[in-house]
Design an enzyme around this catalytic site. Structure first.
Site, short mmCIF file in Angstrom:
data_model
loop_
_atom_site.label_atom_id
_atom_site.label_comp_id
_atom_site.label_asym_id
_atom_site.label_seq_id
_atom_site.Cartn_x
_atom_site.Cartn_y
_atom_site.Cartn_z
N ASP A 100 0.79 -1.24 0.00
CA ASP A 100 0.00 0.00 0.00
C ASP A 100 0.82 1.29 0.00
O ASP A 100 0.52 2.24 0.73
CB ASP A 100 -0.95 0.01 1.20
CG ASP A 100 -1.92 -1.16 1.19
OD1 ASP A 100 -1.91 -1.94 0.23
OD2 ASP A 100 -2.69 -1.29 2.16
N LYS B 5 -6.94 -4.96 -3.14
CA LYS B 5 -7.66 -5.48 -1.98
C LYS B 5 -8.64 -4.43 -1.48
O LYS B 5 -8.58 -3.27 -1.87
CB LYS B 5 -6.68 -5.85 -0.86
CG LYS B 5 -5.84 -4.70 -0.31
CD LYS B 5 -4.77 -5.21 0.63
CE LYS B 5 -3.96 -4.09 1.25
NZ LYS B 5 -4.70 -3.29 2.23
N CYS C 125 -1.82 -2.72 7.93
CA CYS C 125 -1.80 -3.57 6.74
C CYS C 125 -0.52 -4.39 6.60
O CYS C 125 -0.55 -5.53 6.15
CB CYS C 125 -2.05 -2.73 5.49
SG CYS C 125 -3.70 -2.00 5.48
#
Length: 209
Positions: free
Chosen positions: A8, A108, A153
């Site tokens: 990310d 995702k 994450c």
């Protein structure tokens, strides 16, 4: 087979983003250096890719504000600012990231009914992203994980890698990651280490032969 998994590294989690991690953009040059050194057979990047009405957004819960606890599909849920909405600049990878060096992108967080911190599966563990299968087919034996944010994450991705990919050496690269809360970062690193994730630095990785 050695793989680098970038978690990310998107505008939304860097300065000026809708859910900025303090100094999140500092991971970009470290990630680029890891890519440029050619130590990895495969480079994968995960990408938060939320619909505009994602249920983890505080805006979808009347009377709630970002960073308050709420519920999503009957389970406790941290409510976030709207972030990384599909097709927006917030969801794009940081412009400084060596995008040409990335071999595979794993999106995702597309299901509005459940949050998805991990690059491997949704938070309820009911739906897989397909990443574990992709890495297994590539015969990855060492998986180095870094990115944003350490205490959410990145941690979830590393723990799922250990749980879902037995026999793979899973490593967390600390200086190529940043977190939201300093205490949360320390707790996340301790949790990853307890699960068998090896804690590394980029210098450790680049020193390997």
């Amino acid at each position: 087979m050695k793989c680098l998994l970038l978690v990310d590294i998107q505008n939304g989690f860097c300065s000026g983003g809708n859910l900025a991690v303090p100094h999140g953009e500092d991971v970009v040059p470290v990630a680029n250096r890891l890519i440029a050194e050619g130590r990895y057979d495969l480079v994968v990047a995960s990408q938060d890719w939320h619909p505009a009405d994602h249920g983890s957004f505080a805006s979808q819960h009347p009377g709630k504000k970002p960073f308050e606890m709420g519920t999503l599909s009957g389970k406790p849920q941290m409510l976030w600012p709207d972030h990384c909405v599909q097709g927006t600049r917030d969801a794009q990878f940081h412009p400084g990231l060596n995008f040409a060096g990335i071999d595979h992108i794993q999106r995702k967080g597309e299901n509005r009914e459940v949050d998805s911190y991990s690059a491997f599966r949704d938070n309820d563990h009911a739906a897989l992203t397909g990443l574990s299968g992709y890495l297994a087919r590539a015969r990855v034996g060492t998986l180095d994980i870094c990115g944003l944010a350490t205490d959410y994450c990145v941690k979830a991705t590393a723990l799922d890698a250990k749980a879902m990919m037995p026999g793979v050496d899973v490593r967390f690269i600390a200086d190529a990651s940043r977190g939201i809360d300093p205490a949360g970062v320390q707790a996340a690193i301790a949790e990853m280490a307890a699960a068998g994730v090896r804690i590394m630095t980029s210098r450790d990785v680049l020193a390997e032969r």
